[in-house]
Design a protein around this motif. Structure first.
Motif, PDB file in Angstrom:
ATOM      1  N   HIS A  87       0.840  -1.201   0.000  1.00 44.58           N
ATOM      2  CA  HIS A  87       0.000   0.000   0.000  1.00 44.58           C
ATOM      3  C   HIS A  87       0.875   1.251   0.000  1.00 44.58           C
ATOM      4  CE1 HIS A  87      -2.547   3.114   1.975  1.00 44.58           C
ATOM      5  NE2 HIS A  87      -3.403   2.680   1.076  1.00 44.58           N
ATOM      6  N   HIS A 104      -7.788   8.967  -2.150  1.00 44.80           N
ATOM      7  CA  HIS A 104      -7.639   7.814  -1.272  1.00 44.80           C
ATOM      8  C   HIS A 104      -7.678   6.524  -2.101  1.00 44.80           C
ATOM      9  CE1 HIS A 104      -7.963   5.320   2.249  1.00 44.80           C
ATOM     10  NE2 HIS A 104      -8.988   4.714   1.701  1.00 44.80           N
ATOM     11  N   ASP A 140      -7.852   2.350  -1.538  1.00 45.78           N
ATOM     12  CA  ASP A 140      -8.004   1.279  -0.557  1.00 45.78           C
ATOM     13  C   ASP A 140      -7.450  -0.017  -1.121  1.00 45.78           C
ATOM     14  OD1 ASP A 140      -8.662  -0.407   1.397  1.00 45.78           O
ATOM     15  OD2 ASP A 140     -10.765   0.150   1.532  1.00 45.78           O
ATOM     16  N   ASP A 192      -9.547  -3.222  -1.016  1.00 47.22           N
ATOM     17  CA  ASP A 192     -10.496  -3.167  -2.113  1.00 47.22           C
ATOM     18  C   ASP A 192      -9.851  -3.667  -3.410  1.00 47.22           C
ATOM     19  OD1 ASP A 192     -12.870  -2.423  -3.221  1.00 47.22           O
ATOM     20  OD2 ASP A 192     -12.167  -0.432  -3.783  1.00 47.22           O
TER      21      ASP A 192
END
Lengths: 211, 196
Positions: free
Chosen positions: B98, B113, B115, B118
């Motif tokens: 990430h 943003h 995720d 996800d």
């Protein structure tokens, strides 16, 4: 370079695992702290009535506050340097806040109102404001160097935490010199003195701890 | 306190679907090169899917995909000490992936943003094949000293062992490994500084 080729290079690199993060932070604090200790002994020195001061609750409480700050800031610094940061690392500082509030409350209850102003202003405020940041510089530099091998999700926060830990180290040294033992003085001026160190750590962290 | 991940559900495209990665990493730490190679290979496949979908989500072309994969693999390798062997490896891998994906996109002006959970789990994972890094390998390696470059090329591209390279260059095996380690650290920095 193909990814498979990169993987071959990574497998061939068997660099031995380094010290654990906690040990690296501890070592940096020790090395930086020793440098600052030398500086402290040359410029300021331990107060001459050290033995007498040890017998007073205010001085002892000041030392306890410093040790607690060191301990908690160490935990915060370590937590923020890890790739997976636990939620609300700042809450680790709550015991320090609680003890400081209790100490200030006691002081307010014990000391007559007329004398509170003198207690708050003390005799050394300006020296305190400059000495603590100066004594924090070496620990901060050592901590940032140690954290470069870490993997902080937020380099800014990790740098700020290093600044907090360094400030706690600088403050712990300065506390041995300062004659102002009133919790009112300590809570006010030591905190103000830590702010520039935390800010410096955050800025330096943004530049140095990115990965 | 760390948030512990929930029980491992069997999901088709999660990292842990094929092999216990934590166990592989423990073996790798113990000096098992084959386990480490297997781990990095599996992680690379997973990363490729994550990076590809992240790039698409950010509205960028997928030509940077392999760069992200390589940059992340380098970060995982160089920061592997930061994994606590008492914890499962997967959350740690996700955190690193990430960080690197967001960092990669941020350098290219993407600030929304993103995720990762996800990206990693709800979208179908195309079994994308490696397409080679878009950055010219020679350009990347040109940041290394001549000796370091020779060592990296001999080991990674020609597949020589550190010992053979040492004999050829008149260095000890240990010195070759030290030079390789330094070269990898430099490469990680070069990847990070490279702008689109």
């Amino acid at each position: 370079m193909k990814t498979d080729e990169l993987i071959t290079a990574l497998v061939a690199d068997r660099a031995a695992p380094g010290l654990s993060l906690a040990r690296k932070i501890l070592l940096a604090l020790l090395v930086g702290g020793l440098l600052s200790l030398c500086l402290f002994l040359v410029i300021l020195g331990v107060r001459h009535d050290f033995a007498t001061a040890l017998a007073t609750w205010r001085f002892d409480l000041k030392l306890v506050l410093m040790l607690l700050a060191l301990l908690l800031a160490f935990g915060v610094c370590r937590a923020l340097a890890r790739p997976i940061t636990p939620p609300h690392p700042g809450r680790r500082l709550l015991p320090l806040l609680a003890l400081a509030i209790a100490a200030v409350a006691t002081e307010l209850a014990v000391v007559p109102t007329a004398a509170l102003g003198t207690r708050l202003v003390g005799s050394n405020a300006l020296i305190c404001l400059s000495a603590i940041p100066v004594l924090s510089l070496a620990p901060l530099a050592a901590l940032l160097a140690a954290l470069r091998s870490a993997a902080p999700p937020s380099p800014v926060l990790a740098g700020a935490a290093a600044g907090l830990l360094a400030a706690a180290g600088g403050a712990a040294l300065y506390a041995l010199h300062c004659f102002d033992d009133s919790p009112l003085f300590v809570a006010t001026w030591y905190t103000l003195a830590a702010i520039p160190v935390v800010a410096l750590g955050a800025v330096a962290g943004h530049r140095l701890l990115r990965w | 306190m760390f948030r512990r991940p929930g029980p491992n559900k069997k999901r088709p495209h999660t990292l842990s679907s094929s092999k216990d990665l934590s166990q592989l990493m423990r073996l790798a730490r113990g000096g098992d090169d084959e386990a480490y190679r297997q781990l990095l290979g599996q992680v690379a496949v997973w990363l490729r899917g994550v990076a590809r979908r992240g790039l698409v989500r950010a509205g960028r072309g997928v030509e940077d995909c392999e760069d992200v994969v390589q940059e992340t693999l380098l970060a995982m390798h160089l920061k592997r000490d930061s994994w606590d062997a008492a914890q499962p490896l997967e959350p740690w891998l996700r955190a690193i992936a990430h960080h690197k994906l967001v960092d990669h996109l941020r350098r290219r002006g993407f600030r929304d943003h993103l995720d990762l959970a996800d990206l990693a789990e709800t979208l179908p994972s195309p079994q994308a094949a490696e397409e080679g890094a878009s950055v010219d390998a020679r350009q990347m390696l040109s940041c290394l000293s001549e000796r370091q470059r020779g060592i990296v090329v001999a080991i990674s591209i020609e597949g020589s062992s550190a010992r053979d390279v040492g004999q050829k260059l008149g260095m000890s095996e240990g010195a070759v490994r030290v030079a390789l380690h330094r070269a990898l650290k430099i490469l990680a920095v070069v990847y990070r500084r490279q702008q689109p």
